[in-house]
Design a protein around this motif. Structure first.
Motif, mmCIF file in Angstrom:
data_model
loop_
_atom_site.group_PDB
_atom_site.id
_atom_site.type_symbol
_atom_site.label_atom_id
_atom_site.label_comp_id
_atom_site.label_asym_id
_atom_site.label_seq_id
_atom_site.Cartn_x
_atom_site.Cartn_y
_atom_site.Cartn_z
ATOM 1 N N CYS A 1 0.801 -1.231 0.000
ATOM 2 C CA CYS A 1 0.000 0.000 0.000
ATOM 3 C C CYS A 1 0.835 1.283 0.000
ATOM 4 O O CYS A 1 0.466 2.254 -0.631
ATOM 5 C CB CYS A 1 -0.969 -0.001 1.177
ATOM 6 S SG CYS A 1 -0.193 0.238 2.786
ATOM 7 N N GLY A 2 1.921 1.314 0.751
ATOM 8 C CA GLY A 2 2.737 2.534 0.839
ATOM 9 C C GLY A 2 2.223 3.557 1.831
ATOM 10 O O GLY A 2 2.820 4.619 1.999
ATOM 11 N N ILE A 3 1.101 3.252 2.514
ATOM 12 C CA ILE A 3 0.515 4.243 3.428
ATOM 13 C C ILE A 3 0.234 3.667 4.822
ATOM 14 O O ILE A 3 -0.543 4.229 5.581
ATOM 15 C CB ILE A 3 -0.777 4.853 2.835
ATOM 16 C CG1 ILE A 3 -1.803 3.760 2.503
ATOM 17 C CG2 ILE A 3 -0.470 5.675 1.591
ATOM 18 C CD1 ILE A 3 -3.160 4.302 2.086
ATOM 19 N N GLY A 4 0.867 2.544 5.136
ATOM 20 C CA GLY A 4 0.744 2.014 6.500
ATOM 21 C C GLY A 4 -0.497 1.191 6.769
ATOM 22 O O GLY A 4 -0.839 0.950 7.924
ATOM 23 N N ALA A 5 -1.159 0.726 5.715
ATOM 24 C CA ALA A 5 -2.394 -0.036 5.922
ATOM 25 C C ALA A 5 -2.174 -1.548 5.876
ATOM 26 O O ALA A 5 -2.814 -2.290 6.610
ATOM 27 C CB ALA A 5 -3.442 0.360 4.888
ATOM 28 N N CYS A 6 -1.275 -2.015 5.016
ATOM 29 C CA CYS A 6 -1.190 -3.470 4.795
ATOM 30 C C CYS A 6 -0.210 -4.161 5.726
ATOM 31 O O CYS A 6 -0.280 -5.375 5.899
ATOM 32 C CB CYS A 6 -0.862 -3.774 3.342
ATOM 33 S SG CYS A 6 0.812 -3.365 2.824
ATOM 34 N N LEU A 7 0.710 -3.440 6.307
ATOM 35 C CA LEU A 7 1.703 -3.985 7.237
ATOM 36 C C LEU A 7 2.596 -5.047 6.596
ATOM 37 O O LEU A 7 3.023 -5.997 7.256
ATOM 38 C CB LEU A 7 1.034 -4.555 8.497
ATOM 39 C CG LEU A 7 0.015 -3.675 9.225
ATOM 40 C CD1 LEU A 7 -0.425 -4.333 10.538
ATOM 41 C CD2 LEU A 7 0.550 -2.291 9.510
ATOM 42 N N CYS A 8 2.877 -4.907 5.310
ATOM 43 C CA CYS A 8 3.719 -5.883 4.619
ATOM 44 C C CYS A 8 5.203 -5.523 4.654
ATOM 45 O O CYS A 8 6.052 -6.405 4.648
ATOM 46 C CB CYS A 8 3.281 -6.017 3.155
ATOM 47 S SG CYS A 8 1.695 -6.848 2.976
ATOM 48 N N CYS A 9 5.532 -4.246 4.689
ATOM 49 C CA CYS A 9 6.924 -3.813 4.457
ATOM 50 C C CYS A 9 7.713 -3.668 5.742
ATOM 51 O O CYS A 9 8.661 -2.891 5.810
ATOM 52 C CB CYS A 9 6.927 -2.493 3.688
ATOM 53 S SG CYS A 9 6.171 -1.131 4.609
ATOM 54 N N VAL A 10 7.336 -4.413 6.776
ATOM 55 C CA VAL A 10 7.921 -4.166 8.092
ATOM 56 C C VAL A 10 9.419 -4.449 8.184
ATOM 57 O O VAL A 10 9.957 -5.318 7.513
ATOM 58 C CB VAL A 10 7.208 -4.981 9.186
ATOM 59 C CG1 VAL A 10 5.798 -4.490 9.380
ATOM 60 C CG2 VAL A 10 7.244 -6.466 8.863
ATOM 61 N N GLU A 11 10.056 -3.699 9.053
ATOM 62 C CA GLU A 11 11.450 -3.908 9.423
ATOM 63 C C GLU A 11 11.479 -4.068 10.948
ATOM 64 O O GLU A 11 10.729 -3.391 11.655
ATOM 65 C CB GLU A 11 12.290 -2.683 9.001
ATOM 66 C CG GLU A 11 13.756 -2.761 9.339
ATOM 67 C CD GLU A 11 14.551 -3.726 8.458
ATOM 68 O OE1 GLU A 11 14.057 -4.096 7.362
ATOM 69 O OE2 GLU A 11 15.654 -4.117 8.875
ATOM 70 N N LYS A 12 12.347 -4.965 11.409
ATOM 71 C CA LYS A 12 12.483 -5.118 12.868
ATOM 72 C C LYS A 12 13.238 -3.912 13.410
ATOM 73 O O LYS A 12 14.316 -3.575 12.932
ATOM 74 C CB LYS A 12 13.289 -6.379 13.185
ATOM 75 C CG LYS A 12 12.464 -7.641 13.245
ATOM 76 C CD LYS A 12 13.184 -8.691 14.083
ATOM 77 C CE LYS A 12 12.296 -9.889 14.336
ATOM 78 N NZ LYS A 12 12.294 -10.830 13.215
ATOM 79 N N THR A 13 12.667 -3.269 14.396
ATOM 80 C CA THR A 13 13.342 -2.121 15.009
ATOM 81 C C THR A 13 13.411 -2.351 16.510
ATOM 82 O O THR A 13 12.870 -3.334 17.021
ATOM 83 C CB THR A 13 12.565 -0.806 14.753
ATOM 84 O OG1 THR A 13 11.329 -0.866 15.482
ATOM 85 C CG2 THR A 13 12.273 -0.599 13.282
ATOM 86 N N THR A 14 14.058 -1.419 17.190
ATOM 87 C CA THR A 14 14.161 -1.550 18.649
ATOM 88 C C THR A 14 12.790 -1.412 19.302
ATOM 89 O O THR A 14 12.633 -1.721 20.470
ATOM 90 C CB THR A 14 15.101 -0.464 19.211
ATOM 91 O OG1 THR A 14 14.662 0.804 18.708
ATOM 92 C CG2 THR A 14 16.538 -0.698 18.756
ATOM 93 N N TYR A 15 11.790 -0.941 18.560
ATOM 94 C CA TYR A 15 10.442 -0.856 19.096
ATOM 95 C C TYR A 15 9.463 -1.738 18.326
ATOM 96 O O TYR A 15 8.287 -1.409 18.190
ATOM 97 C CB TYR A 15 9.961 0.597 19.192
ATOM 98 C CG TYR A 15 10.337 1.478 18.026
ATOM 99 C CD1 TYR A 15 11.637 1.963 17.888
ATOM 100 C CD2 TYR A 15 9.412 1.817 17.049
ATOM 101 C CE1 TYR A 15 11.994 2.753 16.802
ATOM 102 C CE2 TYR A 15 9.762 2.616 15.977
ATOM 103 C CZ TYR A 15 11.060 3.078 15.864
ATOM 104 O OH TYR A 15 11.410 3.852 14.785
#
Lengths: 297, 302
Positions: free
Chosen positions: A262-276
């Motif tokens: 999506c590119g707008i934070g809706a699909c949650l596909c492009c995640v990266e592991k972060t400290t949070y």
């Protein structure tokens, strides 16, 4: 504010076998677009290519209402984009994500006023923009803005061969350009992380002073340390640069290009592991400070 | 202007167009592009009793006219939803509904009970069909007994409109639909994603970290439409149809096949304004065919 609009192709130039420079024009004033942001392009005439293609902003020309995009021909979608003719329409969602941190004032030599955050490293120092292949795209607009702020950006651009080094003449307008190629066809042979300017900076950062007889990178009346690194390119390259930055305690921002829908934070596909936790690259990034990431470097 | 309003049990909707859970965030992600009050309802991201980090990256692969996802119900948990998200969305002028998921019956019940207390959430969609979680999810939705058990348990604590989202990964979806109808569901929504897979031939590895994932997009539409048609013949409760809808024509197909309302999912990613366009398209279609109300069209196959 995000927008969706039809843009008109104003230029589409093949730069090499794998890249084209696509310029699109909006029939309206451009909103503010910051270096590091990206756009989502609907590929026309490609019914089987479902998703939009996320492409970084390569350059913004507010006078002509133009956006420059550096498109690497990876698959069917980007190939279609490379075939677009001047005058054709392109539907784009823009601008997306967060950009690089821009220091508000130039670094003064000799540790004068500290630069405003996020540059928490010592006062003076160069801003080093490191890019690999298509990852060099966002650095042109970033370099332009940094120069306008009074900085002297230093570009270190890498590619497999000379054909993978793009837009060098454009980069030279905004700063000093150094290159590496894996086959030695342009600049130093090897990866960006092997380039002598990094080694020179590393030495001078250890000594805290400028060494004499330095290569061109440090010539002239310029600071001898790196205040900030910005990097975009293949993940192994970004991780190698991040490791260098960490070793020398240089603030470093990376721009990630995780696969997204999506590119707008809706699909949650492009995640990266972060400290949070798992975070969307499209909305929390694509630019991250390396300290936010959980890379094993 | 035709009458576009429809009812799903006690739930009143200004029109039959809704957005599917997992494709529309909490609605706010789309507020820059469209007027959220123009659509009939929004199903927010799947919510669980405790926070979930979801599956590892990569979670998405594009396929011909579709995509696979393996997000795995990443969400911050129902308490976070209630405290930090609900206050921001409760006044959006449409039906804001929550997709409820879990690993055990107790999880579903606890989550549904908490959401039952929220004044401005008029319905939940019970997700017994998520293919991307190891426990729960689809495991409940692939047997009539499992589906009925969970609906019965949630029905005891949830007194608003209870919609059950069905999995297409079954031999006969009508058996499951009948079971949840008998167990007290007010409506069913179908279909969730179809279990699929894609491989990178150069690296000889699956494209998803979880190997398999849920297929959605235009490629699944004929399967979804067939299942809505079959289910319409099998149950009396309303059906919300979804699966690959990209325009008003697709939406009308689902309504003709028996859906009272429809959801738009994957296509929100491609055109963030598509749901509003579908509302307008259905309205023009009804006017052109001189049909007074969209409900006359439900199951009205010649």
């Amino acid at each position: 504010m995000k927008h969706i609009a039809d843009w008109t192709v104003s230029e589409n130039k093949r730069l090499s076998a794998d890249f084209c420079l696509l310029k699109v024009r909006l029939n309206d004033e451009l909103p503010e677009i910051v270096p590091g942001q990206f756009v989502q392009i609907l590929v026309p005439n490609a019914p089987n290519t479902l998703l939009r293609r996320p492409i970084s902003v390569h350059f913004v020309d507010y006078d002509t209402h133009e956006l420059w995009l550096l498109v690497q021909l990876v698959g069917a979608g980007t190939k279609k984009l490379s075939e677009l003719k001047v005058g054709e329409q392109l539907n784009i969602v823009f601008p997306l994500g967060n950009g690089f941190s821009l220091p508000s004032a130039p670094s003064s030599r000799g540790g004068g006023e500290a630069i405003t955050p996020p540059l928490e490293a010592g006062g003076g120092g160069r801003l080093l923009l490191i890019g690999g292949g298509a990852g060099t795209a966002p650095l042109l607009y970033l370099g332009k803005q940094l120069k306008e702020l009074g900085h002297q950006p230093l570009f270190l651009l890498g590619g497999r061969t000379v054909n993978h080094l793009l837009q060098l003449a454009e980069f030279e307008k905004y700063g000093e350009v150094h290159t590496t190629t894996e086959d030695g066809s342009h600049g130093e042979k090897g990866f960006v992380t092997n380039h002598t300017i990094l080694q020179t900076f590393a030495i001078s950062s250890q000594r805290g002073v400028m060494s004499t007889g330095t290569p061109a990178a440090c010539s002239g009346d310029t600071p001898s340390t790196i205040a900030q690194i910005y990097v975009c390119g293949p993940k192994p390259m970004m991780q190698a640069v991040a490791k260098y930055a960490k070793q020398h305690t240089i603030p470093c921002e990376v721009s990630l290009e995780n696969k997204m829908a999506c590119g707008i934070g809706a699909c949650l596909c492009c995640v990266e592991k972060t400290t949070y936790g798992n975070i969307c690259v499209c909305t929390a990034g694509p630019v991250f400070n390396i300290n936010q990431l959980t890379w094993q470097i | 202007m035709a009458n576009l309003s429809i009812n799903i049990g006690a739930l009143k909707c200004k029109n039959p167009v809704m957005t599917a859970s997992g494709t529309f965030g909490y609605g706010l992600e789309y507020a820059d592009f469209m007027d959220l009050s123009k659509i009939g309802g929004i199903f927010v991201k799947g919510t669980t009793i405790t926070p979930r980090e979801g599956n590892d990256y990569p979670r998405m692969a594009e396929t011909p006219s579709g995509m696979l996802n393996a997000v795995g119900l990443q969400n911050k948990g129902v308490d976070y939803f209630i405290n930090y998200i609900y206050p921001d969305i409760k006044d959006i002028d449409t039906n804001m509904m929550v997709n409820v998921s879990g690993s055990t019956i107790e999880d579903y019940v606890a989550c549904a009970e908490k959401i039952n207390a929220l004044d401005n959430i008029p319905a939940i969609e019970l997700n017994i069909s998520c293919p991307n979680v190891k426990q729960g999810g689809m495991a409940f939705g692939t047997s009539p007994h499992g589906a009925a058990e969970i609906v019965k348990a949630v029905r005891k604590v949830y007194n608003k409109t209870l919609i059950v989202k069905l999995s297409p990964n079954v031999t006969d979806i009508t058996e499951i639909a009948r079971a949840v109808e008998t167990a007290g569901a007010d409506a069913v929504s179908l279909i969730n994603t179809l279990l699929g897979m894609a491989i990178d031939v150069e690296r000889r590895t699956p494209l998803l970290s979880t190997v398999t994932g849920g297929l959605s997009g235009p490629c699944v539409k004929p399967v979804a439409l067939r299942m809505v048609y079959q289910t319409h013949k099998a149950v009396k409760i309303p059906i919300i149809g979804l699966g690959g809808i990209t325009n008003w024509q697709d939406a009308v197909e689902f309504i003709l096949a028996g859906a009272t309302a429809i959801q738009i999912g994957t296509y929100n990613f491609i055109d963030p304004t598509i749901s509003v366009k579908v509302v307008e398209g259905i309205n023009e279609y009804l006017d052109r065919h001189k049909i007074q109300s969209v409900s006359e069209l439900v199951g009205a196959l010649g």
